[in-house]
Design an enzyme around this catalytic site. Structure first.
Site, short mmCIF file in Angstrom:
data_model
loop_
_atom_site.label_atom_id
_atom_site.label_comp_id
_atom_site.label_asym_id
_atom_site.label_seq_id
_atom_site.Cartn_x
_atom_site.Cartn_y
_atom_site.Cartn_z
CB CYS A 35 1.10 2.43 2.20
SG CYS A 35 2.72 1.43 2.05
CB CYS A 106 -3.18 7.97 -4.69
SG CYS A 106 -2.76 8.26 -3.07
#
Lengths: 288, 407
Positions: A35, A106
């Protein structure tokens, strides 16, 4: 271009607590290089007080990954470990003035690094319980894996049910094709096909208004003790169709986490009622 | 966006281009005094009709098409791609296979994936580490079951050119229709369609200094065709809908200018690109060019900077007023780096750090020097944050030095 908040930009351009922390006694390495995000969080924990005295990070990742890492190190310094474990990814995002839905992962990575580092300090094994899929519902930040697992676990067979259980598709409704695609796939494994007819909710005897309000009250009652422990409280003001108006009182009133709490209450109510409801503060109520 | 707009350096011309001032001047009257509908029977319409005819001839000339009736104006490159592929399927319903590549633009790739779900067999041609096709794999896939071959002329991310003229000949021999998405190639490499076996070709206005919102599908005379949009008789019934007159006229002018600028593109623009590439590779350790450097567009270079992430690079470049793009997952909000980087088997630690610089005739050598000047510090700044980096070089055995949970 992402719509990053000023705080995100500030933490990206001038990240705090960067680099290797010599003498770290708790290290968490998490992320997914496929990712494009990976984070090493290094903590120095004072054994006597069980407190994080120093925190540093190294991150391979985008602007918001670096900003989330930086924010996390700022947040945890001086915290007791048990306190730090209570930090949610939403709190990390809030610290940064919010993150775009595509970037919420995140903040999730930040929370996971923290758990991994604390587990490392305590000599425990941290296991990741979170598999991430492609983002489907941008309104509520629900990914494909979550939708698929929910469909399987609850034997769901319609778009409406998926929305009721996960919220996915309940906002702008533009992701319905994606949800139907997942449904079609799981249904095929069960030997079923997705009904082209939009199914109405279960014909189980609909609740009367009174029954429904009582159910809502019961759910709120069950949540209140947890809020009261934090010197807050919640009370039901009104129910108007799918909108539930509540008053957040005590420490909850004006708390920066109030929005998060409302989201949690909404989730509980939806699970209990089996329908989509929106929980909003009574202050947002239209007065006659 | 930038604090010093006058010093901005735009190196993202494969994403979109500035509309040439001459093109703007050409199109403006068609919003006001020349506002007629070209289908109308009065002088308002007539003037616009004549201007469209001229634009069609300008496009025909740039493409080297035999006839101006082979030019079909569309709303964009994506519409041209969809029209071509769906037309071939509709016109030959007995053929249930498609040949394309794994590195196509989404405008082709997503259409093919969708047809795959509807029961079509799609032959996805793979590429090697340089992004090159295996012609034997292509030849093996050709058969009378194939409705259409759709292969891009040039890759948008790396600039790598595919041998579409040779592939079109092979398709013709096999009796298969051939389409190419030439959105990145038109105006950058010489094209002479009448000497090729290409049946259909897509282009997009805003990639060659015309405005957004206009494109072209070239359809060779005699190619079996089924329209995507039916309705009025516009574009000889092949694309209904009132013409985007100003946009089409602008595209015509842009094509004329692109034809005049083709030599400049392949000499001066190429020289700037080469200087950029050479300067960056010399100044920065642990980076490499992706794609096939010997065989690519003159304006494009894609460099992978190892152990750092592309969006972070772009944000720091943007702060210096420099615009480029990246193949990292984060720039698109997806979970994987660009499918083009993955198809070439570029390692994740490099694919996420791939940056595309794409130039145009509106760049100057000083733009390139600015990038060469600021890039080393940007890369170094991010590497100092990276767990794969230690001091001035990659951490010893970087993959082992940092292997996070659930990687």
């Amino acid at each position: 271009m992402w719509d990053y908040s000023e705080e995100v930009k500030e933490h990206f351009y001038n990240p705090r607590n960067v680099g290797v922390l010599e003498g770290a006694n708790g290290v968490g390495d998490v992320g997914s290089i496929s990712c494009g995000d990976a984070l090493r969080l290094m903590l120095k924990v004072d054994a006597e007080s069980d407190t994080i005295t120093e925190a540093r990070f190294q991150t391979f990742g985008c602007g918001s990954a670096i900003a989330s890492s930086s924010a996390l190190t700022e947040m945890v310094k001086g915290m007791k470990l048990d306190e730090a474990l209570e930090i949610t990814n939403q709190q990390i995002a809030d610290f940064l003035g919010g993150l775009p839905p595509e970037k919420m992962h995140c903040s999730v990575m930040g929370r996971e690094a923290l758990h991994a580092a604390i587990a490392d300090y305590r000599g425990e094994v941290w296991e990741d319980d979170h598999e991430e899929g492609a983002l489907i519902c941008k309104c509520f930040g629900i990914d494909a894996v979550m939708i698929e697992e929910t469909i399987r676990a609850n034997n769901l067979s319609s778009l409406e049910e998926v929305t009721n259980y996960t919220k996915a598709g309940g906002g702008c409704a533009t992701c319905h094709e994606g949800i139907e695609e997942i449904l079609t796939k799981v249904l095929a494994e069960r030997g079923e096909t997705l009904s082209p007819v939009v199914k109405q909710p279960e014909p189980k005897a609909p609740l009367t208004n009174l029954q429904r309000i009582k159910r809502i009250e019961t759910v709120l009652e069950s949540i209140r003790p947890a809020l009261q422990r934090d010197h807050g409280d919640v009370e039901l003001v009104d129910v108007d169709g799918k909108t539930v108006y509540v008053n957040m009182t005590g420490a909850c009133s004006g708390c920066s986490q109030a929005a998060v709490t409302l989201g949690g209450i909404q989730q509980r109510l939806m699970e209990d009622l089996g329908e989509f409801v929106k929980v909003v503060p009574a202050s947002a109520m239209k007065r006659a | 966006m930038s604090e010093k707009a006058n010093n901005d350096v735009y190196l993202d011309n494969n994403a979109t281009t500035m509309v040439a001032p001459e093109v703007v001047a050409e199109m403006l009257p068609f919003f006001t005094e020349q506002f007629g509908n070209p289908s109308s029977m009065h002088r308002f319409g007539d003037k616009v009709g004549k201007a469209l005819k001229q634009a069609r001839a300008q496009v025909q000339s740039l493409l080297g098409a035999d006839l101006d009736s082979e030019i079909v104006f569309t709303s964009c490159g994506t519409e041209a791609d969809s029209t071509a592929i769906l037309s071939a399927c509709k016109a030959q319903p007995e053929r249930k296979e498609i040949i394309t590549t794994v590195v196509e633009h989404p405008a082709v790739m997503e259409v093919c994936k969708h047809l795959e779900k509807e029961g079509y067999k799609v032959h996805w041609l793979t590429v090697d580490k340089r992004g090159r096709l295996d012609m034997q794999q292509y030849i093996d896939a050709l058969s009378d079951q194939v409705a259409i071959v759709s292969v891009m002329w040039a890759n948008n991310e790396t600039g790598t050119l595919f041998p579409v003229q040779e592939m079109a000949e092979l398709a013709r021999t096999a009796g298969v229709m051939f389409h190419t998405d030439a959105v990145q190639a038109v105006g950058k490499v010489p094209i002479n369609l009448k000497d090729t076996a290409i049946d259909m070709l897509s282009l997009s206005g805003h990639k060659l200094h015309a405005p957004k919102g206009v494109g072209v599908l070239y359809v060779r005379r005699g190619t079996r065709f089924r329209p995507l949009l039916r309705g009025g008789h516009q574009e000889r019934g092949r694309r209904a809908g009132t013409e985007n007159a100003a946009g089409i006229i602008a595209l015509g002018k842009a094509c004329e200018m692109a034809q005049e600028g083709l030599e400049y593109e392949n000499s001066f623009v190429k020289a700037m690109r080469d200087r950029l590439e050479e300067g960056l590779l010399a100044a920065i350790p642990n980076c490499f060019v992706t794609g096939d450097p010997a065989n690519r567009l003159p304006n494009t270079v894609n460099i992978a900077f190892e152990y750092i992430e592309g969006e972070a690079i772009l944000m720091l470049l943007n702060r210096q007023g420099i615009a480029a793009s990246s193949g990292s997952a984060c720039t698109s909000g997806s979970l994987e780096p660009s499918h083009v980087m993955r198809a070439m088997d570029i390692p994740y630690t490099a694919a996420h750090g791939s940056i595309r610089f794409s130039l145009s005739r509106y760049n100057a050598m000083e733009d390139v020097e600015r990038v060469i000047e600021v890039m080393p510090a940007i890369v170094n700044q991010l590497r100092q944050l990276s767990p794969y980096w230690a001091g001035d070089k990659p951490a010893a055995n970087p993959e082992a030095a940092f292997s996070p949970t659930y990687a």
